[in-house]
Design a protein around this motif. Sequence first.
Motif, PDB file in Angstrom:
ATOM      1  N   TYR A  14     -38.787  12.112  52.074  1.00 39.83           N
ATOM      2  CA  TYR A  14     -38.872  12.093  53.535  1.00 39.83           C
ATOM      3  C   TYR A  14     -37.697  12.935  53.996  1.00 39.83           C
ATOM      4  CZ  TYR A  14     -42.283   8.233  53.549  1.00 39.83           C
ATOM      5  OH  TYR A  14     -43.393   7.450  53.381  1.00 39.83           O
ATOM      6  N   ILE A  19     -37.603   9.643  47.855  1.00 37.37           N
ATOM      7  CA  ILE A  19     -38.027   8.239  47.891  1.00 37.37           C
ATOM      8  C   ILE A  19     -38.707   7.836  46.578  1.00 37.37           C
ATOM      9  CG2 ILE A  19     -39.404   6.543  49.163  1.00 37.37           C
ATOM     10  CD1 ILE A  19     -37.147   7.748  50.849  1.00 37.37           C
ATOM     11  N   ARG A  38     -39.927  -5.105  45.684  1.00 38.73           N
ATOM     12  CA  ARG A  38     -39.266  -5.656  46.870  1.00 38.73           C
ATOM     13  C   ARG A  38     -39.445  -4.756  48.072  1.00 38.73           C
ATOM     14  NH1 ARG A  38     -34.509  -7.245  43.495  1.00 38.73           N
ATOM     15  NH2 ARG A  38     -34.755  -9.498  43.250  1.00 38.73           N
ATOM     16  N   ASN A  39     -39.000  -5.267  49.194  1.00 41.47           N
ATOM     17  CA  ASN A  39     -38.824  -4.515  50.412  1.00 41.47           C
ATOM     18  C   ASN A  39     -38.180  -3.155  50.159  1.00 41.47           C
ATOM     19  OD1 ASN A  39     -38.722  -4.593  53.232  1.00 41.47           O
ATOM     20  ND2 ASN A  39     -38.236  -6.786  53.029  1.00 41.47           N
ATOM     21  N   GLY A  40     -38.843  -2.085  50.609  1.00 40.61           N
ATOM     22  CA  GLY A  40     -38.219  -0.773  50.489  1.00 40.61           C
ATOM     23  C   GLY A  40     -38.263  -0.161  49.097  1.00 40.61           C
ATOM     24  N   ALA A  41     -39.005  -0.778  48.180  1.00 43.94           N
ATOM     25  CA  ALA A  41     -39.045  -0.278  46.798  1.00 43.94           C
ATOM     26  C   ALA A  41     -39.810   1.038  46.661  1.00 43.94           C
ATOM     27  CB  ALA A  41     -39.674  -1.339  45.890  1.00 43.94           C
ATOM     28  N   GLY A  42     -40.756   1.267  47.601  1.00 46.16           N
ATOM     29  CA  GLY A  42     -41.545   2.499  47.541  1.00 46.16           C
ATOM     30  C   GLY A  42     -43.046   2.266  47.387  1.00 46.16           C
ATOM     31  N   LYS A  43     -43.498   1.045  47.643  1.00 43.32           N
ATOM     32  CA  LYS A  43     -44.925   0.729  47.482  1.00 43.32           C
ATOM     33  C   LYS A  43     -45.780   1.500  48.497  1.00 43.32           C
ATOM     34  CE  LYS A  43     -44.185  -3.658  48.312  1.00 43.32           C
ATOM     35  NZ  LYS A  43     -42.712  -3.574  48.549  1.00 43.32           N
ATOM     36  N   SER A  44     -45.400   1.392  49.781  1.00 46.82           N
ATOM     37  CA  SER A  44     -46.200   2.081  50.813  1.00 46.82           C
ATOM     38  C   SER A  44     -46.130   3.589  50.624  1.00 46.82           C
ATOM     39  CB  SER A  44     -45.689   1.737  52.213  1.00 46.82           C
ATOM     40  OG  SER A  44     -45.865   0.366  52.467  1.00 46.82           O
ATOM     41  N   THR A  45     -44.969   4.076  50.248  1.00 45.58           N
ATOM     42  CA  THR A  45     -44.831   5.522  50.051  1.00 45.58           C
ATOM     43  C   THR A  45     -45.749   5.987  48.916  1.00 45.58           C
ATOM     44  OG1 THR A  45     -42.557   5.387  50.827  1.00 45.58           O
ATOM     45  CG2 THR A  45     -43.175   7.382  49.633  1.00 45.58           C
ATOM     46  N   GLU A  86     -50.837  -0.782  55.995  1.00 40.58           N
ATOM     47  CA  GLU A  86     -50.179  -2.013  56.442  1.00 40.58           C
ATOM     48  C   GLU A  86     -50.610  -2.431  57.842  1.00 40.58           C
ATOM     49  OE1 GLU A  86     -45.634  -2.480  54.759  1.00 40.58           O
ATOM     50  OE2 GLU A  86     -46.278  -0.511  55.464  1.00 40.58           O
ATOM     51  N   GLU A 162     -50.185  -4.367  51.164  1.00 40.00           N
ATOM     52  CA  GLU A 162     -49.706  -5.697  51.546  1.00 40.00           C
ATOM     53  C   GLU A 162     -50.696  -6.493  52.395  1.00 40.00           C
ATOM     54  OE1 GLU A 162     -45.841  -6.806  51.582  1.00 40.00           O
ATOM     55  OE2 GLU A 162     -44.977  -4.792  51.461  1.00 40.00           O
ATOM     56  N   GLN A 194     -45.382  -7.617  47.836  1.00 39.87           N
ATOM     57  CA  GLN A 194     -44.078  -8.183  47.480  1.00 39.87           C
ATOM     58  C   GLN A 194     -44.291  -9.529  46.821  1.00 39.87           C
ATOM     59  OE1 GLN A 194     -40.920  -8.453  50.286  1.00 39.87           O
ATOM     60  NE2 GLN A 194     -41.789  -6.881  51.597  1.00 39.87           N
TER      61      GLN A 194
HETATM   62  N1  LIG Z   1     -40.842   7.795  57.473  1.00 41.25           N
HETATM   63  C1  LIG Z   1     -39.751   7.553  56.747  1.00 41.25           C
HETATM   64  N2  LIG Z   1     -38.631   8.314  56.858  1.00 41.25           N
HETATM   65  C2  LIG Z   1     -37.553   8.080  56.097  1.00 41.25           C
HETATM   66  N3  LIG Z   1     -37.462   7.110  55.176  1.00 41.25           N
HETATM   67  C3  LIG Z   1     -38.518   6.309  55.026  1.00 41.25           C
HETATM   68  C4  LIG Z   1     -39.713   6.474  55.788  1.00 41.25           C
HETATM   69  N4  LIG Z   1     -40.593   5.517  55.421  1.00 41.25           N
HETATM   70  C5  LIG Z   1     -39.982   4.798  54.449  1.00 41.25           C
HETATM   71  N5  LIG Z   1     -38.735   5.267  54.216  1.00 41.25           N
HETATM   72  C6  LIG Z   1     -37.795   4.748  53.217  1.00 41.25           C
HETATM   73  O1  LIG Z   1     -38.388   4.894  51.936  1.00 41.25           O
HETATM   74  C7  LIG Z   1     -38.095   3.768  51.118  1.00 41.25           C
HETATM   75  C8  LIG Z   1     -39.391   3.185  50.594  1.00 41.25           C
HETATM   76  O2  LIG Z   1     -40.120   2.662  51.681  1.00 41.25           O
HETATM   77  P1  LIG Z   1     -41.579   2.056  51.532  1.00 41.25           P
HETATM   78  O3  LIG Z   1     -42.100   1.819  52.886  1.00 41.25           O
HETATM   79  O4  LIG Z   1     -42.381   2.899  50.610  1.00 41.25           O
HETATM   80  O5  LIG Z   1     -41.246   0.671  50.795  1.00 41.25           O
HETATM   81  P2  LIG Z   1     -42.183  -0.584  50.528  1.00 41.25           P
HETATM   82  O6  LIG Z   1     -42.024  -0.912  49.077  1.00 41.25           O
HETATM   83  O7  LIG Z   1     -43.533  -0.347  51.037  1.00 41.25           O
HETATM   84  O8  LIG Z   1     -41.453  -1.733  51.367  1.00 41.25           O
HETATM   85  P3  LIG Z   1     -42.052  -2.967  52.244  1.00 41.25           P
HETATM   86  O9  LIG Z   1     -42.317  -4.059  51.254  1.00 41.25           O
HETATM   87  O10 LIG Z   1     -40.965  -3.306  53.173  1.00 41.25           O
HETATM   88  O11 LIG Z   1     -43.304  -2.506  52.915  1.00 41.25           O
HETATM   89  C9  LIG Z   1     -37.272   2.818  51.961  1.00 41.25           C
HETATM   90  O12 LIG Z   1     -35.917   3.020  51.647  1.00 41.25           O
HETATM   91  C10 LIG Z   1     -37.570   3.263  53.376  1.00 41.25           C
HETATM   92  O13 LIG Z   1     -36.467   3.001  54.207  1.00 41.25           O
END
Ligand SMILES: Nc1ncnc2c1ncn2[C@@H]1O[C@H](COP(=O)(O)OP(=O)(O)OP(=O)(O)O)[C@@H](O)[C@H]1O
Length: 236
Positions: A14, A19, A38-45, A86, A162, A194
């Motif tokens: 990003y 990421i 966990r939160n912020g691990a990178g699942k959604s990405t 999500e 999720e 999560q």
């Molecule tokens: N649009 C964005 N711009 C910059 N950083 C981002 C963006 N979206 C996510 N991130 C960062 O990328 C990392 C991974 O985020 P992601 O949303 O993939 O995590 P996640 O595992 O889905 O978490 P959650 O369980 O909270 O949904 C996090 O550090 C987040 O802050």
Amino acid sequence: MSIVLKVEDLDVFYGTSQILFGVGFQVERGETVALLGRNGAGKSTTMKAIAGLAPPRRGRVELRGHDVAGRKPHIIARLGLGFVPEDRQIFPEHSVEDNLSIGHKKGPEGQDDWSIARVYEVFPLLAPLRHRMAGRLSGGEQQMLAIARTLMGNPTAILLDEPSEGLAPIVVQRIGAFLRELRTTGATVLIAEQNMHFCLGLASRVIVIDKGQIVYAASIAELKANEDVRQRYLAL
Ligand SMILES: Nc1ncnc2c1ncn2[C@@H]1O[C@H](COP(=O)(O)OP(=O)(O)OP(=O)(O)O)[C@@H](O)[C@H]1O
Ligand SMILES: [Mg+2]
């Protein structure tokens, strides 16, 4: 067993911050696989990278043998990917049934397995809601509708980001039952969660992501027995 979705060496940024780091895994036809972290691990990405919403800088995403990395989301969808993000993205001003009709299209090989009648048959909780405006549904009902609408597009593989998030425990159980029904239809599913407990009895395999890297891959039974991995990488 044939591989429906294969992800190799994905790097996603990003802006200037990286990421995902070399993410790779595969999902076979008819499997339900959990992507845990966990939160912020990178699942959604990871899911957005597969769906074309966060194009990878490096790596491959193969859907039924087509390399789709970096292609536009609607092209990837047409090639057979169903994605439930999500925020669910249903049409709030339309009825449940209209949401289902809008989602109807043939699959990439002309499959037309899903109709409104079949949705109600497999997921009977939706039937009495058919004339309700989608925006008036509860969170759990909206989640079911979002999944059912995606099925109406006859996808080859389905990504669920999720599905249990923000729902009360009783509703989470209902969504779990709904997804077990989905599994019996032979669907190929990747669920980001999560909540490990939600995935027990639902997924056959798990992949664990932490700080943008895959750190563990095993059967559900192996993960259950591995307290070290659970403590280190998963919210308990
Ligand atoms: N649009 C964005 N711009 C910059 N950083 C981002 C963006 N979206 C996510 N991130 C960062 O990328 C990392 C991974 O985020 P992601 O949303 O993939 O995590 P996640 O595992 O889905 O978490 P959650 O369980 O909270 O949904 C996090 O550090 C987040 O802050
Ligand atoms: Mg997420």
